[in-house]
Design an enzyme around this catalytic site. Structure first.
Site, PDB file in Angstrom:
ATOM      1  N   ASP A 118       0.725  -1.267   0.214  1.00 19.15           N
ATOM      2  CA  ASP A 118      -0.178  -0.130  -0.119  1.00 19.15           C
ATOM      3  C   ASP A 118       0.927   1.492  -0.032  1.00 19.15           C
ATOM      4  O   ASP A 118       0.365   2.294   0.460  1.00 19.15           O
ATOM      5  CB  ASP A 118      -0.991  -0.050   1.154  1.00 19.15           C
ATOM      6  CG  ASP A 118      -2.231  -0.910   0.875  1.00 19.15           C
ATOM      7  OD1 ASP A 118      -2.156  -1.910   0.022  1.00 19.15           O
ATOM      8  OD2 ASP A 118      -2.992  -0.958   2.065  1.00 19.15           O
TER       9      ASP A 118
ATOM     10  N   CYS B 223      -3.805  -6.160  -3.380  1.00 19.24           N
ATOM     11  CA  CYS B 223      -2.863  -7.084  -2.857  1.00 19.24           C
ATOM     12  C   CYS B 223      -2.582  -8.227  -3.646  1.00 19.24           C
ATOM     13  O   CYS B 223      -1.451  -8.482  -4.109  1.00 19.24           O
ATOM     14  CB  CYS B 223      -2.771  -7.194  -1.385  1.00 19.24           C
ATOM     15  SG  CYS B 223      -3.054  -5.588  -0.242  1.00 19.24           S
TER      16      CYS B 223
ATOM     17  N   LYS C  54       4.854 -10.930   3.903  1.00 24.54           N
ATOM     18  CA  LYS C  54       3.274 -11.174   3.611  1.00 24.54           C
ATOM     19  C   LYS C  54       3.064 -11.962   2.474  1.00 24.54           C
ATOM     20  O   LYS C  54       3.693 -11.831   1.475  1.00 24.54           O
ATOM     21  CB  LYS C  54       2.665  -9.909   3.327  1.00 24.54           C
ATOM     22  CG  LYS C  54       1.352  -9.862   2.805  1.00 24.54           C
ATOM     23  CD  LYS C  54       0.634  -8.585   2.727  1.00 24.54           C
ATOM     24  CE  LYS C  54      -0.644  -8.461   2.196  1.00 24.54           C
ATOM     25  NZ  LYS C  54      -1.483  -7.225   2.017  1.00 24.54           N
TER      26      LYS C  54
ATOM     27  N   HIS D 248      -0.142 -13.798   1.322  1.00 23.86           N
ATOM     28  CA  HIS D 248      -1.441 -13.460   0.650  1.00 23.86           C
ATOM     29  C   HIS D 248      -1.912 -14.145  -0.722  1.00 23.86           C
ATOM     30  O   HIS D 248      -2.794 -13.536  -1.637  1.00 23.86           O
ATOM     31  CB  HIS D 248      -1.646 -12.050   0.594  1.00 23.86           C
ATOM     32  CG  HIS D 248      -2.931 -11.487   0.892  1.00 23.86           C
ATOM     33  ND1 HIS D 248      -3.381 -10.135   0.292  1.00 23.86           N
ATOM     34  CD2 HIS D 248      -4.113 -11.924   0.957  1.00 23.86           C
ATOM     35  CE1 HIS D 248      -4.597  -9.771   0.580  1.00 23.86           C
ATOM     36  NE2 HIS D 248      -5.044 -10.997   1.028  1.00 23.86           N
TER      37      HIS D 248
ATOM     38  N   HIS E 180       0.841  -0.956   5.038  1.00 29.37           N
ATOM     39  CA  HIS E 180      -0.587  -1.300   5.441  1.00 29.37           C
ATOM     40  C   HIS E 180      -1.253  -0.981   6.480  1.00 29.37           C
ATOM     41  O   HIS E 180      -0.347  -0.801   7.584  1.00 29.37           O
ATOM     42  CB  HIS E 180      -0.800  -2.744   4.803  1.00 29.37           C
ATOM     43  CG  HIS E 180      -2.153  -3.107   4.451  1.00 29.37           C
ATOM     44  ND1 HIS E 180      -3.174  -3.179   5.498  1.00 29.37           N
ATOM     45  CD2 HIS E 180      -2.656  -3.629   3.349  1.00 29.37           C
ATOM     46  CE1 HIS E 180      -4.271  -3.744   4.862  1.00 29.37           C
ATOM     47  NE2 HIS E 180      -3.999  -4.026   3.542  1.00 29.37           N
TER      48      HIS E 180
ATOM     49  N   ASN F  30       0.664  -1.931  -4.744  1.00 29.79           N
ATOM     50  CA  ASN F  30      -0.495  -1.223  -5.338  1.00 29.79           C
ATOM     51  C   ASN F  30      -0.361   0.309  -4.704  1.00 29.79           C
ATOM     52  O   ASN F  30       0.497   0.920  -4.054  1.00 29.79           O
ATOM     53  CB  ASN F  30      -1.787  -1.939  -5.090  1.00 29.79           C
ATOM     54  CG  ASN F  30      -2.116  -2.082  -3.465  1.00 29.79           C
ATOM     55  OD1 ASN F  30      -2.233  -3.138  -3.260  1.00 29.79           O
ATOM     56  ND2 ASN F  30      -2.141  -0.902  -2.590  1.00 29.79           N
TER      57      ASN F  30
ATOM     58  N   LYS G 237      -5.687   3.209  -3.976  1.00 29.94           N
ATOM     59  CA  LYS G 237      -5.563   1.744  -3.919  1.00 29.94           C
ATOM     60  C   LYS G 237      -7.193   1.291  -4.299  1.00 29.94           C
ATOM     61  O   LYS G 237      -8.088   1.869  -3.657  1.00 29.94           O
ATOM     62  CB  LYS G 237      -5.327   1.432  -2.468  1.00 29.94           C
ATOM     63  CG  LYS G 237      -5.620  -0.009  -2.297  1.00 29.94           C
ATOM     64  CD  LYS G 237      -5.292  -0.491  -0.715  1.00 29.94           C
ATOM     65  CE  LYS G 237      -5.479  -1.869  -0.577  1.00 29.94           C
ATOM     66  NZ  LYS G 237      -5.218  -2.489   0.830  1.00 29.94           N
TER      67      LYS G 237
END
Length: 498
Positions: free
Chosen positions: A40, A77, A131, A133, A218, A277, A294
């Protein structure tokens, strides 16, 4: 029967030495690859884009390397991470709608080899920190089963920086084991330290692939007080905390590069930095002067901050304006590793090493940002016999970008400290029901001059390209949440449940 060949002991030692030297030369001919991904991170939030935020390490690395200023990621993400790891558009992996939530039985398809798979196949030691994800409902989807030799981090999309919990469950693992001992430790510190430890302990007989995907920056907005003290002049609370988070991440990146230098790896390393992003305006991020943020298909959602630093670059210290996409890292990095793309499905990424290293023309002439048929249609269908303009989608062909459907909030948001309005209502620019926009991004990077009425022929050409891409798409995979994922059923820990 032929007699076995025997060697005098000294000749045998020479043979072993020579074989070892050959292996060492083979390893050294492959560059180490370190990929750092911020979460982010807004376009305006790095020093070299004019930000008030202090990012001395990022600024220095970018200035010495190659700044990518026509570089694109995805607006959220999971899609960015899936395209980095697979080299394929999200319409081709079924991940074109939303992120993977904690309780969703979903993931990057197992028949898509990951970047780590291909680099390990090429002889690399592969390590991931941070991360993931990309799904964890089955153990097969965990990082250590997707090509990484080791993993330390969290599997979902977000969590508390100190407790490492979210939705009443712990989400922090060392390889396969939950980590209960770091409650109270700010995540940027152990993530950086683990990355540094990987570098220190690396066996130099192999080349290194290190993927460090920071939790920073984030939400939730959290950072140690020492970083807040540097921004007492910023009155907006969210922006002040966010700024401290950015500087803390920048410090960690400085520590990692110092470790690579101390270990003697830096001179044979390709270092890549990227955001996943655009910045989240509601959580302190900023993308000024780009439009949107975002989650949107405007430039503020998907025009990424990115650069490459390496002594191996043939041309250094310049700004690259060639069209590059996050899916391009897969073939680019496998290519510089001397690896093979055999066994992959058709890739949407291009090998961009000559583009980056020599400032050669990009092989990419167009870029599908996305087609999301699950988002509610917007407005009326405007053209027969081509792509439905009610569908949320965006594509770039040459300098032109077409957006259809509902692209998300379309405001321009100046930094909170600027002497201008913080929030510019989107309705001021777009009439209700509008669902087609056309921009020349080279001439109008901030998307202020819609050309769709002036150039209907270009609109039609790009709609036809969207129609083609949609014909290649697999059905979106977006299953409902599964109650079996509840961490209360698994010792208070998020993890596989099938």
């Amino acid at each position: 029967m032929a007699k076995p060949v025997s060697f005098p002991s000294d000749h045998f030692l020479v043979l072993i030495f020579c074989l070892g030297a050959v292996n060492a030369r083979a390893a050294s001919s492959q560059p180490n690859i370190v990929f750092v991904l911020a979460d982010d991170y807004g376009y305006h939030d790095v020093g070299y884009h004019g930000s008030r935020i202090r990012t001395p390490n990022l600024d220095r690395l970018a200035a010495e390397g190659v700044r990518l200023e026509n570089y694109y990621v995805q607006p959220i993400c999971t899609p960015t991470r899936s395209q980095l790891m697979s080299g394929r558009y999200q319409i081709h992996t079924g991940l074109q709608h939303g992120i993977i939530s904690f309780s969703q039985p979903n993931g990057l398809p197992l028949d898509d080899p990951t970047l780590a798979d291909k680099l390990r196949e090429a002889g690399y030691a592969t390590h991931m920190v941070g991360k993931w994800h990309l799904g964890f409902y089955k153990s097969e989807y965990l990082p250590v089963n997707r090509g990484f030799d080791s993993y330390f981090g969290y599997l979902g999309g977000s969590e508390d920086y100190y407790t490492h919990t979210v939705l009443h469950g712990l989400d922090l693992r060392d390889n396969l084991d939950p980590v209960f001992s770091m409650n109270g430790t700010y995540s940027a510190f152990p993530f950086t330290q683990r990355a540094v430890d990987v570098v220190k302990q690396h066996d130099k007989s192999k080349s290194l692939f290190l993927y460090l995907a920071y939790q920073s920056v984030h939400a939730p907005l959290e950072v140690p007080d020492s970083y807040l003290e540097q921004y007492q002049d910023i009155t907006d609370r969210n922006r002040r905390i966010y700024s401290g988070m950015v500087t803390c991440m920048d410090e960690g990146i400085g520590n990692l590069t110092a470790a690579l230098q101390a270990a003697g790896l830096w001179d044979n390393t390709v270092f890549v930095f990227s955001t996943d992003n655009g910045g989240q305006i509601l959580e302190g991020g900023n993308n000024w002067p780009l439009r949107g943020w975002k989650g949107s298909l405007w430039e503020g959602g998907l025009h990424g901050v990115g650069f490459v630093h390496s002594p191996l670059l043939q041309k250094q210290g310049y700004i690259n304006n060639e069209l590059i996409h996050v899916s391009d890292w897969f073939p680019t990095l496998v290519g510089i590793a001397g690896g093979s793309l055999n066994g992959t499905k058709p890739l949407d990424g291009f090998n961009q090493w000559n583009t980056i290293s020599k400032n050669a023309a990009s092989p990419r002439k167009e870029l599908l940002h996305n087609i999301d048929i699950l988002t509610r249609p917007s407005g009326k269908k405007l053209y027969p016999n081509t792509f439905d303009t009610r569908t949320r989608a965006a594509i770039r062909v040459g300098d032109y970008k077409l957006i259809t459907g509902n692209p998300g909030n379309s405001s321009w948001i100046p930094p909170p400290s600027a002497d201008t309005l913080y929030f510019v209502p989107a309705a001021q620019y777009d009439p209700p029901g509008k669902n087609v926009w056309l921009f020349n991004i080279k001439d109008d990077p901030n998307e202020r001059q819609d050309l769709s009425d002036a150039h209907p022929e270009i609109v039609k050409q790009l709609l036809d390209r969207l129609l083609y891409y949609n014909s290649t798409a697999v059905p979106p995979r977006f299953p409902p949440n599964d109650p079996r994922a509840n961490p209360k059923l698994h010792g208070g820990v998020w993890g596989p449940w099938e």
